[in-house]
Every structure is written in structure tokens, then in C-alpha cells.
Design an enzyme around this catalytic site. Structure first.
Site, PDB file in Angstrom:
ATOM      1  N   SER A 168     -74.746  45.195 -49.336  1.00 25.03           N
ATOM      2  CA  SER A 168     -73.436  45.595 -49.850  1.00 25.03           C
ATOM      3  C   SER A 168     -73.242  47.101 -49.977  1.00 25.03           C
ATOM      4  O   SER A 168     -72.109  47.571 -50.085  1.00 25.03           O
ATOM      5  CB  SER A 168     -73.185  44.939 -51.215  1.00 25.03           C
ATOM      6  OG  SER A 168     -74.035  45.493 -52.202  1.00 25.03           O
ATOM      7  N   LYS A 210     -73.252  49.126 -57.250  1.00 23.99           N
ATOM      8  CA  LYS A 210     -71.987  49.414 -56.559  1.00 23.99           C
ATOM      9  C   LYS A 210     -71.597  50.863 -56.866  1.00 23.99           C
ATOM     10  O   LYS A 210     -72.251  51.564 -57.639  1.00 23.99           O
ATOM     11  CB  LYS A 210     -70.858  48.485 -57.023  1.00 23.99           C
ATOM     12  CG  LYS A 210     -71.142  47.001 -56.941  1.00 23.99           C
ATOM     13  CD  LYS A 210     -71.221  46.479 -55.527  1.00 23.99           C
ATOM     14  CE  LYS A 210     -71.510  44.979 -55.487  1.00 23.99           C
ATOM     15  NZ  LYS A 210     -71.876  44.509 -54.142  1.00 23.99           N
TER      16      LYS A 210
END
Length: 258
Positions: A61, A139
Site C-alpha cells: 500500500s 499510511k
């Protein structure tokens, strides 16, 4: 008549001096070893609880900023916990956070069903020998409390408070072709999402690999609109320590609307 002092310990009767031999009492290594182990574990606990901890990247990701994939050697990153004790995460920061309950759909506990073994695992987690049994994710912060985030402008860029962001770290994203596939065409671009105003005390996060990241966009329908409470943020990712070929500091540019 002058009194003759008795000879000092270690000297001969005729007064000549002989070296005094003192036996040094040496502690057994095996007696000191448990103490050293306890001190090392205590220091490890304090370091990883209050200063920094190493995390393994398990997914794609955050490619190409952070490398990770199933069956490969993922990056190991140092996440320091001091910065956010004196300030909040800022747009551009790469952070590790504990996923809210609605983010736990794919989370599988790593703890044993055996009570004794599980107890040792929990103990090992306290000193950093075993990974914590929680859904820790990495993230990048895109927007903070009070800001409105959405996608996209006519060039396919993310907007914060109506201004497009400069995001040089993005290398992989959904197709966006003006006049063919945008947010206004019948077949919308996968980049598009409706405006979300981030609640105070929360942040909006996205993966650098925009085409393969279950981030705030994916969870926009939950009770937090996909945002993450700042209290869930564990720390800021600062550098890659393993593998050696990937050593280096992580770039956290101060992204802002143009």
C-alpha cells in the site's frame, strides 16, 4: 630505649618488605547474567514504549516509498514516538497507527490459542521481541482536522480545501484521462471520491500506492468517515533500517494546496 614497632603485615622479621597479595573476589558471570538480561529487557521496554520501535511493512500500500508484499522481504522501519508528544501529525507525514475497529476486517490475530504460549507472546510483546497483537497500519497523512479533502481536479489531483496537492511520492494511481475517464464521465476514474470534512482531532490518511491501498477512501462509510483519531497514531516513520539495500530516511514533504 626506643620501642621497635612490630613488622607490618607482609614484611619479613628482618624488616624487608614483601608484596602484599590480595585476592580479588570475582563475581560469577552466571550470577550476573540474569541481572544483565533483566536490565536489557527493561531498557528495551522503555525504549520501545516511549521513544521508538521497529515495524515490518507487510503490504504494497505504500509502494514505492515503502516496500512490502506477501512472501517477500518487506522493509523494516523505525517509528519514533516523541514528535507527536509535542505536536500533531501534519500533511505529508508517514505515520503508523492502530486501525479503528471498522478497519479490522482483514486482521488476523497472531496470538496462540494456548494460554501459556499466549502469555509468553504478550510478555515478549512488552519488550519488543514479539509484534503487538493489534492492527497497526502505515499510511501518509493527507488532511487534518477541519480540512475538507476530495478528488479530483481536472488533472486528477487530490484537493484539500479546494486546492490541489503536490504529491511527488505517487508513482502508481488509477487511470485519469481528461475527456475520457474523469470524475464526470460515465465510467468514473478510480481516483474519485466525494468531499469529506475531517473532524477535529482526526486525520485523513492515504497510501502512496493509490491504486492498491485500503485507506481512508475505502472506509469512508464508517462512523469516522474513514478518518483516524490522532489518539490512534503511534508515531512517525523516520527511516528504513532493513534490508541494507533499502537504508535511508523517509521523505515526509510538507504537502500543501497550490
Amino acid at each position: 630505649m626506643a620501642q621497635t614497632l612490630p613488622p607490618e603485615s607482609g614484611s619479613e622479621p628482618d624488616g624487608s618488605q614483601q608484596p602484599v597479595k590480595k585476592e580479588k573476589k570475582q563475581r560469577s558471570f552466571w550470577r550476573e547474567l540474569p541481572i544483565l538480561i533483566v536490565v536489557a529487557l527493561l531498557l528495551s521496554f522503555l525504549l520501545q514504549t516511549f521513544i521508538a520501535r521497529v515495524y515490518l511493512i507487510p503490504s504494497e500500500s505504500m509502494e514505492p516509498t515503502l516496500h512490502g508484499c506477501a512472501g517477500c522481504t518487506g522493509d523494516r522501519i523505525v517509528v519514533e514516538k516523541v514528535s507527536f508528544r509535542f505536536g500533531d501529525p501534519q500533511p505529508g507525514d508517514v505515520v503508523v497507527f492502530k486501525g479503528p475497529e471498522s478497519w479490522d476486517g482483514d486482521f488476523v490475530s497472531t496470538r496462540s490459542s494456548n494460554t501459556i504460549k499466549r502469555g509468553f507472546q504478550e510478555l515478549g510483546s512488552l519488550v519488543g521481541l514479539v509484534a503487538p497483537d493489534e492492527n497497526d497500519l502505515v499510511k501518509r497523512v493527507i488532511a487534518t482536522g477541519g480540512q475538507t479533502v476530495q478528488c479530483c481536479d481536472d488533472q486528477g489531483r487530490v484537493l484539500v480545501d479546494g486546492k490541489p496537492l503536490d504529491e511527488p511520492y505517487i508513482k502508481m494511481d488509477f487511470p485519469f484521462t481528461p475527456g475520457q475517464q474523469t470524475c464526470d464521465t460515465p465510467l468514473k476514474s478510480g481516483r474519485c471520491f466525494d468531499p469529506v470534512t475531517v473532524p477535529e482531532g482526526n486525520v485523513w490518511v492515504m497510501g502512496d500506492n493509490r491504486s492498491n491501498s485500503a485507506d481512508s477512501r475505502y472506509h469512508v462509510g464508517d462512523e469516522l468517515q474513514g478518518t483516524i483519531p490522532i489518539d490512534n497514531v503511534i508515531g512517525k516513520a523516520q527511516l528504513i533500517v532493513l534490508p541494507p539495500s533499502r537504508w535511508g530516511l523517509l521523505d515526509s514533504p510538507a504537502i500543501q494546496g497550490q
